[in-house]
Design a protein around this motif. Structure first.
Motif, short mmCIF file in Angstrom:
data_model
loop_
_atom_site.label_atom_id
_atom_site.label_comp_id
_atom_site.label_asym_id
_atom_site.label_seq_id
_atom_site.Cartn_x
_atom_site.Cartn_y
_atom_site.Cartn_z
N SER A 213 0.61 -1.23 -0.18
CA SER A 213 0.16 -0.04 0.18
C SER A 213 0.68 1.64 -0.29
N HIS A 214 0.48 2.97 -0.61
CA HIS A 214 1.35 3.48 -0.32
C HIS A 214 0.56 5.08 -0.27
N SER A 215 0.99 5.52 0.24
CA SER A 215 0.14 7.07 0.36
C SER A 215 -0.25 7.23 0.18
N ASP A 216 -1.57 8.33 0.02
CA ASP A 216 -2.29 8.41 -0.98
C ASP A 216 -1.76 10.24 -1.96
N LYS A 217 -0.96 10.89 -1.20
CA LYS A 217 -0.49 11.81 -1.57
C LYS A 217 1.08 11.81 -1.92
N LYS A 218 1.61 12.51 -3.17
CA LYS A 218 2.57 11.67 -4.30
C LYS A 218 3.66 12.06 -3.72
N HIS A 219 3.59 13.18 -3.43
CA HIS A 219 5.36 13.26 -2.74
C HIS A 219 5.63 12.45 -1.78
N ILE A 220 5.08 11.68 -1.06
CA ILE A 220 5.00 10.52 -0.04
C ILE A 220 5.36 9.18 -0.30
N ARG A 221 4.45 9.23 -1.40
CA ARG A 221 4.70 7.65 -2.63
C ARG A 221 5.67 8.22 -3.47
N GLU A 222 6.37 8.86 -3.77
CA GLU A 222 7.44 8.37 -4.38
C GLU A 222 8.80 8.70 -3.45
N MET A 223 8.50 9.26 -2.35
CA MET A 223 9.39 8.49 -1.45
C MET A 223 9.39 7.49 -0.56
N GLU A 224 8.30 7.25 -0.67
CA GLU A 224 8.15 5.57 -0.41
C GLU A 224 9.11 4.12 -1.23
N GLN A 225 8.26 4.79 -2.43
CA GLN A 225 9.03 3.88 -3.56
C GLN A 225 9.88 4.09 -3.76
N GLU A 226 11.11 5.39 -3.85
CA GLU A 226 12.38 5.47 -4.08
C GLU A 226 13.46 5.24 -2.81
N LEU A 227 12.59 4.87 -1.50
CA LEU A 227 13.60 4.44 -0.14
C LEU A 227 13.44 2.76 -0.46
N LEU A 228 12.00 2.39 -1.23
CA LEU A 228 12.34 1.09 -0.89
C LEU A 228 13.84 0.12 -1.50
N GLN A 229 13.44 1.12 -2.82
CA GLN A 229 14.67 0.35 -3.89
C GLN A 229 16.21 1.03 -3.14
N LYS A 230 16.28 2.05 -2.95
CA LYS A 230 18.11 2.16 -2.57
C LYS A 230 18.10 1.64 -1.17
N MET A 231 16.87 0.52 0.12
CA MET A 231 17.04 -0.08 1.06
C MET A 231 17.97 -1.41 0.41
N ASN A 232 16.95 -1.47 -0.82
CA ASN A 232 17.19 -3.14 -1.64
C ASN A 232 18.25 -2.60 -1.61
N ASP A 233 18.85 -1.61 -2.00
CA ASP A 233 20.37 -2.32 -3.06
C ASP A 233 21.85 -1.90 -2.11
N THR A 234 21.22 -1.89 -1.02
CA THR A 234 22.30 -2.39 -0.36
C THR A 234 22.98 -3.16 0.01
N GLY A 235 22.14 -3.95 -0.02
CA GLY A 235 22.75 -5.47 -0.18
C GLY A 235 22.74 -6.59 1.19
N ILE A 236 22.04 -5.73 2.40
CA ILE A 236 22.13 -6.09 3.75
C ILE A 236 21.55 -7.22 3.35
N GLY A 237 20.20 -7.85 2.76
CA GLY A 237 19.89 -8.89 2.46
C GLY A 237 19.16 -9.12 3.31
N PRO A 238 18.27 -11.18 2.95
CA PRO A 238 17.93 -11.49 4.57
C PRO A 238 18.65 -12.45 5.22
N GLN A 239 18.57 -11.91 6.51
CA GLN A 239 19.15 -11.66 7.46
C GLN A 239 20.72 -11.76 7.74
N GLY A 240 20.39 -10.40 6.96
CA GLY A 240 21.88 -9.69 6.27
C GLY A 240 23.05 -10.35 6.59
#
Length: 280
Positions: A213-240
């Motif tokens: 689910s995402h925020s109904d505010k455009k700038h917040i929704r874009e922030m959620e999507q951008e951060l999700l991608q960047k967090m998954n790009d960290t390479g921490i991965g399942p159980q680190g």
């Protein structure tokens, strides 16, 4: 005016404590299944398989998904046409937690004093949030919160001039510093605005939103999507242990704030993010 007894509240919360600890919510289970298909790391993929297998066993045997069965966080939205009978509301909530943790053989993790550290032996008191709303029902959410992830949470009192980029930097930094400690894949709840304490409340509430689910505010929704991608790009991965499934969801809630401030709270949860919802 509708009367609702404290006995009904107690029994409902007792059942919900067990349900939340033994049943992985469908949105989380689905997100883990989808992550298996996208995970690039063989070790990461195996860990994701183990997490869903663990959830299957917990459901079949009615056993806790995790040994840390959390501190009970209870949200009540009480209709203003409700009259609660039979005792004090807070006592009813705590009795429900006490009963649920005893009946479900759930670990008692609460200490009476933060310094003396003596266990209360029944997982009370709960953390209770109440809100008066329209209607004649009581909407209950029980969210047992483990502290491996809770300990990785942060509050930043940013300056307005830090802007949205400063907020994104603080949120991403919190996840990077958390690393393997919250038992990733994580779910990240963020509260923006309000005051010091209200931003943390918003972050906790944000964790209860369904994954995807995402925020109904455009700038917040874009922030959620951008951060999700960047967090998954960290390479921490399942159980680190590496991989591209570090975070299953980023949920951001915002509220009005003072002209001189920009509170940002990040509440991190492990993949389980236990909660149970019921209306009485």
């Amino acid at each position: 005016m509708r009367e609702i007894s404290t006995e009904l509240i107690t029994n409902s919360i007792a059942e919900m404590c067990i349900e939340a600890n033994c049943h992985l919510n469908e949105d989380v289970y689905t997100a883990l299944e989808q992550a298996k298909q996208k995970e690039s790391s063989l070790i990461g993929k195996e860990i994701l398989c183990q997490l869903t297998k663990n959830a299957d066993i917990a459901l079949q045997k009615q056993m806790p998904i995790c040994q840390d069965t959390g501190m009970a966080i209870v949200f009540l939205e009480i209709g203003q046409e409700v009259h609660i009978t039979g005792g004090l509301l807070e006592d009813a909530v705590n009795e429900g937690v006490r009963k649920g943790y005893e009946k479900g053989y759930l670990r008692k993790s609460v200490v009476k004093d933060p310094f003396l550290r003596v266990n209360t032996k029944d997982n009370t008191p709960a953390i209770l949030y109440t809100k008066i709303v329209a209607g004649d029902n009581i909407d209950i959410i029980v969210a047992p919160k483990g502290f491996g992830s809770e300990n990785m949470s942060r509050i930043y009192m940013l300056k307005p001039s830090d802007g949205i980029e400063g907020a994104k930097k603080a949120i991403l930094e919190t996840v990077e510093q958390a690393g393997a400690n919250p038992c990733p894949p994580m779910i990240v709840g963020v509260g923006c605005g309000g005051s010091f304490e209200y931003s943390a409340y918003l972050a906790k509430k944000a964790l209860l939103r369904p994954i995807g689910s995402h925020s109904d505010k455009k700038h917040i929704r874009e922030m959620e999507q951008e951060l999700l991608q960047k967090m998954n790009d960290t390479g921490i991965g399942p159980q680190g242990l590496g991989g591209n499934t570090t975070v299953l969801g980023v949920n951001i809630e915002s509220y009005a704030t003072h002209i001189a401030g920009m509170p940002i709270a990040i509440n991190i949860s492990c993949h389980v993010t236990r909660h149970c919802h019921k209306v009485i």
